[in-house]
Design a protein around this motif. Structure first.
Motif, mmCIF file in Angstrom:
data_model
loop_
_atom_site.group_PDB
_atom_site.id
_atom_site.type_symbol
_atom_site.label_atom_id
_atom_site.label_comp_id
_atom_site.label_asym_id
_atom_site.label_seq_id
_atom_site.Cartn_x
_atom_site.Cartn_y
_atom_site.Cartn_z
ATOM 1 N N ILE B 28 0.817 -1.149 -0.007
ATOM 2 C CA ILE B 28 0.020 -0.189 0.081
ATOM 3 C C ILE B 28 0.843 1.130 0.196
ATOM 4 O O ILE B 28 1.678 1.483 1.059
ATOM 5 C CB ILE B 28 -1.159 -0.203 1.142
ATOM 6 N N PRO B 29 0.509 2.127 -1.103
ATOM 7 C CA PRO B 29 1.540 3.194 -1.192
ATOM 8 C C PRO B 29 1.327 4.276 0.073
ATOM 9 O O PRO B 29 0.134 4.405 0.643
ATOM 10 C CB PRO B 29 1.267 3.868 -2.402
ATOM 11 N N THR B 30 2.359 5.278 0.302
ATOM 12 C CA THR B 30 2.132 6.250 1.239
ATOM 13 C C THR B 30 1.368 7.355 0.902
ATOM 14 O O THR B 30 1.468 7.590 -0.359
ATOM 15 C CB THR B 30 3.582 6.609 1.624
ATOM 16 N N GLY B 31 0.730 8.063 1.554
ATOM 17 C CA GLY B 31 -0.021 9.260 1.624
ATOM 18 C C GLY B 31 -1.263 9.103 0.403
ATOM 19 O O GLY B 31 -1.814 9.965 -0.154
ATOM 20 N N ARG B 32 -2.123 8.143 0.675
ATOM 21 C CA ARG B 32 -3.127 7.821 -0.282
ATOM 22 C C ARG B 32 -4.203 7.468 0.812
ATOM 23 O O ARG B 32 -4.089 7.114 1.887
ATOM 24 C CB ARG B 32 -3.185 6.465 -1.030
ATOM 25 N N ASN B 146 -2.036 13.926 14.623
ATOM 26 C CA ASN B 146 -1.136 14.201 13.417
ATOM 27 C C ASN B 146 -0.152 12.827 13.237
ATOM 28 O O ASN B 146 0.903 12.926 13.732
ATOM 29 C CB ASN B 146 -0.401 15.615 13.838
ATOM 30 N N VAL B 147 -0.658 11.834 12.676
ATOM 31 C CA VAL B 147 0.262 10.506 12.703
ATOM 32 C C VAL B 147 0.348 10.377 11.286
ATOM 33 O O VAL B 147 -0.501 10.471 10.471
ATOM 34 C CB VAL B 147 -0.293 9.283 13.527
ATOM 35 N N PRO B 148 1.335 9.459 10.795
ATOM 36 C CA PRO B 148 1.450 9.225 9.574
ATOM 37 C C PRO B 148 0.379 8.151 8.910
ATOM 38 O O PRO B 148 0.075 8.353 7.697
ATOM 39 C CB PRO B 148 2.745 8.463 9.237
ATOM 40 N N LEU B 171 -14.770 15.118 5.670
ATOM 41 C CA LEU B 171 -13.760 14.215 5.866
ATOM 42 C C LEU B 171 -12.969 14.380 4.326
ATOM 43 O O LEU B 171 -11.709 14.397 4.528
ATOM 44 C CB LEU B 171 -13.851 12.668 6.036
ATOM 45 N N ILE B 172 -13.573 14.355 3.379
ATOM 46 C CA ILE B 172 -12.864 14.485 1.973
ATOM 47 C C ILE B 172 -12.036 15.832 2.060
ATOM 48 O O ILE B 172 -10.924 16.034 1.684
ATOM 49 C CB ILE B 172 -13.997 14.458 0.739
ATOM 50 N N ASN B 177 -6.012 18.086 2.703
ATOM 51 C CA ASN B 177 -5.038 19.293 3.024
ATOM 52 C C ASN B 177 -4.082 18.714 3.959
ATOM 53 O O ASN B 177 -3.138 19.132 4.535
ATOM 54 C CB ASN B 177 -5.477 20.314 3.903
ATOM 55 N N ARG B 178 -4.164 17.197 4.265
ATOM 56 C CA ARG B 178 -3.000 16.381 4.944
ATOM 57 C C ARG B 178 -2.483 15.681 4.256
ATOM 58 O O ARG B 178 -3.190 14.783 3.321
ATOM 59 C CB ARG B 178 -3.889 15.939 6.102
#
Lengths: 260, 237
Positions: B28-32, B146-148, B171-172, B177-178
């Motif tokens: 699973i890629p990061t930031g998705r 604020n966690v990855p 939520l969308i 923005n995060r």
């Protein structure tokens, strides 16, 4: 926050009574009946004691016999504080807290011990008040009787407090065994604890004599502070070590052998 | 290239005779914002439990945030457990205070803003709340961190349809923005379709499809169509 303040934050969280969904779902009528029954039992106990005190047949020290069930209660305090996480479906939150498992279980242990200390102190103060009122109102009771009563109570409660870490740890382990790979030994733990407790109570006289307590409860001899034999103190010390071992085992099992 | 947020290799978890995860292999890629979808009992919750260290896989391996799952990695994960509840004697404010004192990265101002957005009365006790109101508190406890990585296992269960739509659209906007990775499992596929940009479709403990949401749509159309096509056999009488 540093490690120590996080641990104490965990203890503070465990210390608070967070409620139970199972009890919440009871009807308000049931809750009221519990309060009424409990009040009736307290009133009946106080009335009986006062009746015997008025008729000069109440040996004040005997009042502490009403707390003989404390060791069992301590087991269930330890059992309940852990089981409630599963009962309330909050175990997912609790177990994913980013802290070592021995902190999580240790915080419950410490909080349960502090709660026990509060209850014991409260009961002791109430007992002291009751005995003082008896001595003030009934001429055949003296303050020397009250002093003996308080000293024997102190000895008894110190014994309970001394063994409480072990009893709480056993309760925690028994609860944990129901939700982990330890489940097969859960019935054995119940049999051992209930059987052991039953055996101890069936020989209450011998046990109290062995611990140096029975003379304090029943005889009219002068009461001394800390009448325990060295064996009792040695057992107490050993029970602390065993309790620590049990807590570390609980932490290990929560880490490696969860069964969710 | 950014390191994937979750890597599963041949991960297998059995409960007695039942296999919850069956040689699951996914990256699973990061930031998705990832939708982990599939029918009941397909292994979604087991996957999340394995990622958060609640269970350990019997075979294979799982890596999250570049490490083996455990209490240490949970520092960087906000997890909403499946069927999770909160302590009945707590008020909503006490629940948030719990988060502030024990959850790394928890931001009280964000939590209060989210509570305001979701119409949560902070002074109300959990015991007096509906399941939908309780679900909002649990959601806030995760979203205000604020966690990855955020993992939400059936986060909208119990929330009524009208509120759900508003919460999801909120939520969308919030997640846009995060720079967080979010894994969400849900049954409400139609309402959350716009939320995901990456999808893992699971069945019987394995991933039967994983990839970009756009690719999935190009291949099958809407998520509803995806379900009808990929899980066709299950729907046959």
């Amino acid at each position: 926050m540093n490690s120590s303040s996080i641990f104490w934050a965990l203890v503070r969280h465990e210390w608070k009574l967070k409620g139970s969904w199972r009890r919440q779902n009871r009807s308000p009528v049931t809750k009221w009946w519990w309060i009424i029954y409990l009040s009736l039992v307290i009133i009946a106990a106080l009335s009986t004691a006062t009746y015997y005190a008025i008729h000069e047949t109440l040996h004040l020290q005997n009042l502490w016999y009403t707390t003989l069930g404390f060791p069992y209660m301590l087991f269930f305090v330890g059992f309940g504080i852990l089981k409630r996480e599963w009962e309330n479906d909050t175990h997912g939150w609790w177990l994913t807290l980013p802290y070592p498992r021995h902190w999580l279980i240790g915080a419950k242990w410490v909080a349960a011990w502090l709660r026990m200390l509060l209850v014991v102190t409260g009961l002791y103060v109430l007992g002291a008040l009751y005995a003082t009122v008896i001595a003030l109102c009934l001429s055949h009771y003296t303050f020397a009787d009250v002093s003996s009563f308080l000293l024997s109570g102190l000895n008894w409660f110190l014994l309970i407090v001394g063994f409480s870490p072990f009893l709480l740890a056993i309760g925690l382990l028994t609860a944990e065994s129901q939700f982990t790979a330890l489940r097969p030994i859960s019935p054995i733990l119940w049999v051992l604890f209930m059987g052991g407790g039953g055996l101890m109570y069936s020989n209450t006289g011998a046990w109290l004599r062995g611990s140096g307590m029975s003379q304090q409860f029943t005889d009219n001899q002068p009461i001394i502070f800390l009448p325990f034999t060295w064996q009792v103190l040695a057992f107490m010390g050993a029970s602390w070590l065993i309790a620590y071992g049990i807590i570390r085992t609980c932490a290990y099992v929560l880490d490696k052998k969860l069964s969710l | 290239m950014t390191q994937p947020i979750v890597i599963c290799q041949q991960a297998t978890k059995r409960y007695g005779k039942k296999t919850a995860l069956d040689k699951l292999t996914i990256t699973i890629p990061t930031g998705r914002i990832v939708g982990v979808l599939g029918p009941n009992g397909c292994g979604k919750s087991s996957l999340f439990r394995a990622i958060t260290g609640l269970i350990r896989v019997d075979e294979g391996s799982i890596e999250v945030l570049g490490q083996q799952p455990g209490w240490q990695t949970n520092r960087g994960i906000a997890y909403l457990p499946d069927r999770g509840r909160w302590y009945p004697n707590h008020s909503a404010r006490q629940a948030l205070e719990w988060g502030e004192s024990l959850l790394p990265g928890f931001d009280m101002d964000t939590a209060k803003r989210l509570a305001n957005f979701m119409d949560v009365d902070l002074e109300m006790k959990l015991s007096g709340m509906s399941r939908g109101q309780e679900a909002r508190i649990l959601l806030i406890l995760c979203m205000a961190r604020n966690v990855p990585l955020i993992i939400l296992d059936e986060p909208f269960a119990g929330i009524d349809v009208m509120s759900r739509e508003a919460i999801i659209s909120g939520l969308i906007d919030y997640l846009e923005n995060r720079n967080q990775s979010v894994l969400i499992s849900t049954h409400d596929i139609q309402e959350v379709e716009g939320l995901f940009d990456y999808t893992v479709m699971m069945n019987q403990g394995t991933a039967i499809w994983s990839g970009e949401m756009d690719d999935l749509r190009a291949e099958y159309g809407s998520l509803h169509n995806v379900f009808r096509t990929l899980y066709k056999k299950e729907w046959k009488p």
